[in-house]
Design a protein around this motif. Structure first.
Motif, short mmCIF file in Angstrom:
data_model
loop_
_atom_site.label_atom_id
_atom_site.label_comp_id
_atom_site.label_asym_id
_atom_site.label_seq_id
_atom_site.Cartn_x
_atom_site.Cartn_y
_atom_site.Cartn_z
N PHE A 340 39.04 -10.18 -8.90
CA PHE A 340 39.66 -8.97 -8.49
C PHE A 340 38.98 -7.92 -7.75
O PHE A 340 39.30 -7.55 -6.57
N VAL A 341 37.60 -7.66 -8.15
CA VAL A 341 36.96 -6.65 -7.58
C VAL A 341 36.22 -7.20 -6.28
O VAL A 341 36.06 -6.59 -5.25
N ILE A 342 35.99 -8.50 -6.11
CA ILE A 342 35.57 -9.13 -4.81
C ILE A 342 36.47 -9.17 -3.88
O ILE A 342 36.20 -8.91 -2.74
N SER A 343 37.78 -9.37 -4.21
CA SER A 343 38.77 -9.29 -3.33
C SER A 343 39.31 -7.97 -2.70
O SER A 343 39.86 -7.78 -1.69
N HIS A 344 38.97 -7.00 -3.55
CA HIS A 344 39.46 -5.46 -3.45
C HIS A 344 38.43 -4.80 -3.17
O HIS A 344 38.85 -3.63 -2.09
N PHE A 345 37.35 -4.90 -3.24
CA PHE A 345 36.06 -4.05 -3.09
C PHE A 345 34.82 -4.73 -2.10
O PHE A 345 33.77 -4.11 -2.62
N SER A 346 35.20 -5.59 -1.26
CA SER A 346 33.93 -6.25 -0.66
C SER A 346 33.57 -5.26 0.45
O SER A 346 34.44 -4.45 0.86
N GLU A 347 32.46 -5.98 1.26
CA GLU A 347 31.96 -5.05 2.18
C GLU A 347 32.84 -5.19 3.45
O GLU A 347 33.11 -4.19 4.21
N ASP A 348 33.70 -6.03 3.69
CA ASP A 348 34.83 -6.25 4.67
C ASP A 348 35.78 -5.17 4.56
O ASP A 348 36.13 -4.61 5.55
N VAL A 349 36.03 -4.93 3.41
CA VAL A 349 37.28 -4.26 2.82
C VAL A 349 36.67 -2.67 3.21
O VAL A 349 37.59 -1.81 3.69
N LEU A 350 35.46 -2.17 2.91
CA LEU A 350 35.04 -1.04 3.09
C LEU A 350 34.88 -0.80 4.65
O LEU A 350 35.45 0.34 5.15
N LYS A 351 34.63 -1.88 5.42
CA LYS A 351 34.35 -1.61 6.88
C LYS A 351 35.91 -1.33 7.40
O LYS A 351 36.03 -0.70 8.30
N THR A 352 37.00 -2.05 6.72
CA THR A 352 38.47 -1.72 7.33
C THR A 352 38.88 -0.45 7.03
O THR A 352 39.49 0.18 7.76
N LYS A 353 38.57 0.08 5.64
CA LYS A 353 39.01 1.57 5.39
C LYS A 353 38.18 2.35 6.29
O LYS A 353 38.80 3.42 6.53
N ILE A 354 36.92 2.27 6.54
CA ILE A 354 36.44 3.39 7.21
C ILE A 354 36.97 3.29 8.59
O ILE A 354 37.20 4.29 9.38
N ASP A 355 37.09 2.09 9.20
CA ASP A 355 37.74 2.09 10.51
C ASP A 355 38.96 2.60 10.80
O ASP A 355 39.19 3.21 11.70
N ASN A 356 40.04 2.56 9.52
CA ASN A 356 40.92 3.04 9.52
C ASN A 356 41.07 4.77 9.62
O ASN A 356 41.80 5.31 10.34
N LEU A 357 40.03 5.30 8.91
CA LEU A 357 39.95 6.63 8.71
C LEU A 357 39.59 7.32 9.98
O LEU A 357 39.78 8.33 10.50
N PHE A 358 38.74 6.58 10.85
CA PHE A 358 38.13 7.21 11.94
C PHE A 358 39.08 6.92 13.23
O PHE A 358 38.90 7.52 14.58
N LYS A 359 40.10 6.00 13.10
CA LYS A 359 41.02 5.95 14.14
C LYS A 359 41.99 7.00 14.61
O LYS A 359 42.22 8.07 13.54
N MET A 360 42.50 7.33 15.62
CA MET A 360 43.33 8.24 16.06
C MET A 360 44.55 8.16 15.29
O MET A 360 45.09 7.09 14.98
#
Length: 360
Positions: A340-360
């Protein structure tokens, strides 16, 4: 992924076990990991030391060294540094803050209102949201001007005023490899800040009479002196309890990997745990440990960890039930949690979430 031009936090890159005052080992490791994963070129880190000064490290980090007792000098040092930044006129469009406090707020104001940067705040410490102090209210207001928030747990109050929020309580690697062969049955780990509110006395009181289990303790005293801490350990001295002190990261991982259970015993009545985030729990699970927690976390599903009351009776009931569970069933719980934690909290997930926050 959006390029992040600058990280502003409070961390210290060093091989030493001792960190500057006010920086936890968990927080320090988290910031260094975020910096590496997101490939952030430059960082500004505000730390406490003896003398006010500014210096650059070889790893492109500018350290702002503050003195805990010299508030005016600290403010002056920060203003001078911001003036220096303004003269360089470097265009930092995307700026990531690790927490907000009364000192890095100066940088927040500068980059938000003068440089017109997009600011995302990685909010690990949200205690000021429930405090009545003027400084806490100012920080709460400042959050409204951030472009987005990455919080380490769900905070309903923030949803009322900020729509751009992502939640991620921890970061785990997909490459972690642990098997049941690593685990020693009935071994238990208590790690981190070791205080009464964090379950130190509760754990010692229970396990010193439970010879079927072996308790390993690592970390530093919390809200007590070294002599008080040593006195408590001496009182509950037992062959099945071992205090290992402060370990370097490799040795800590060795202990974590070999333990079967990990404790997260926070007093739910203590207001300091109201916005507690389960990053340590996520780490425990990623290494295949079964977690026993006194708090419920909406970021985690119920099936992947065990709950207990913050009482001797509750802990006794929990571990009595554990002894009635077969090793195969324990392995099943641990494997589900790890997946569960590997699928929900991986490094790739972090990148996606940060990317979403900085998008217009």
């Amino acid at each position: 992924m959006k390029n992040i031009d600058l990280l502003i936090g409070n961390f210290f890159e060093s091989n030493t076990k001792k960190l500057p005052v006010g920086i936890s080992f968990a927080g320090n490791y988290y910031q260094i990991k975020v910096r590496s994963i997101l490939n952030i070129d430059h960082s500004i880190s505000l730390i406490y030391g003896l003398n006010n000064k500014t210096y650059d490290s070889e790893t492109d980090i500018t350290y702002i060294v503050l003195n805990q007792k010299k508030h005016f000098s600290n403010t002056l040092l920060i203003i001078k540094h911001i003036s220096k930044l303004a003269r360089k006129d470097k265009k930092n469009k995307n700026v990531l803050f690790y927490n907000l406090n009364i000192y890095n707020l100066f940088y927040f104001i500068y980059y938000k209102f003068i440089k017109k940067a997009r600011i995302v705040v990685l909010l690990a410490d949200a205690g000021f949201l429930v405090e009545k102090k003027i400084s806490s209210q100012i920080l709460s207001k400042a959050l409204l001007y951030s472009y987005g928030l990455l919080t380490l747990r769900e905070i309903p109050e923030l949803r009322k005023s900020q729509s751009r929020i992502e939640v991620m309580p921890g970061i785990v690697s997909k490459n972690i490899s642990t098997t049941k062969k690593n685990k020693t049955p009935n071994t238990v780990l208590l790690s981190g800040s070791l205080g009464i509110t964090n379950g130190l006395l509760l754990a010692l009181d229970y396990f010193h009479n439970q010879t079927k289990f072996k308790l390993f303790i690592t970390g530093v005293p919390y809200l007590m002196s070294s002599s008080e801490f040593e006195s408590i350990l001496e009182k509950y001295k037992s062959d099945n309890i071992s205090y290992l002190g402060v370990l370097d990261y490799k040795k800590y991982i060795d202990v974590l990997t070999s333990s079967e259970f990990s404790l997260s015993l926070r007093n739910p009545k203590d207001i300091e745990h109201q916005y507690n985030f389960p990053s340590k729990i996520v780490e425990y699970m990623s290494y295949g440990n079964i977690v026993i927690s006194t708090l419920n976390y909406p970021e985690l599903i119920d099936e992947i960890y065990l709950k207990t009351e913050f009482t001797l009776k509750g802990l006794n009931e929990c571990f009595t039930n554990i002894l009635n569970i077969s090793l195969k069933e324990r392995e099943f719980i641990a494997k589900n949690a790890q997946d569960f934690v590997i699928s929900h909290f991986s490094e790739d997930v972090l990148k996606t979430k940060i990317d979403n926050l900085f998008k217009m």
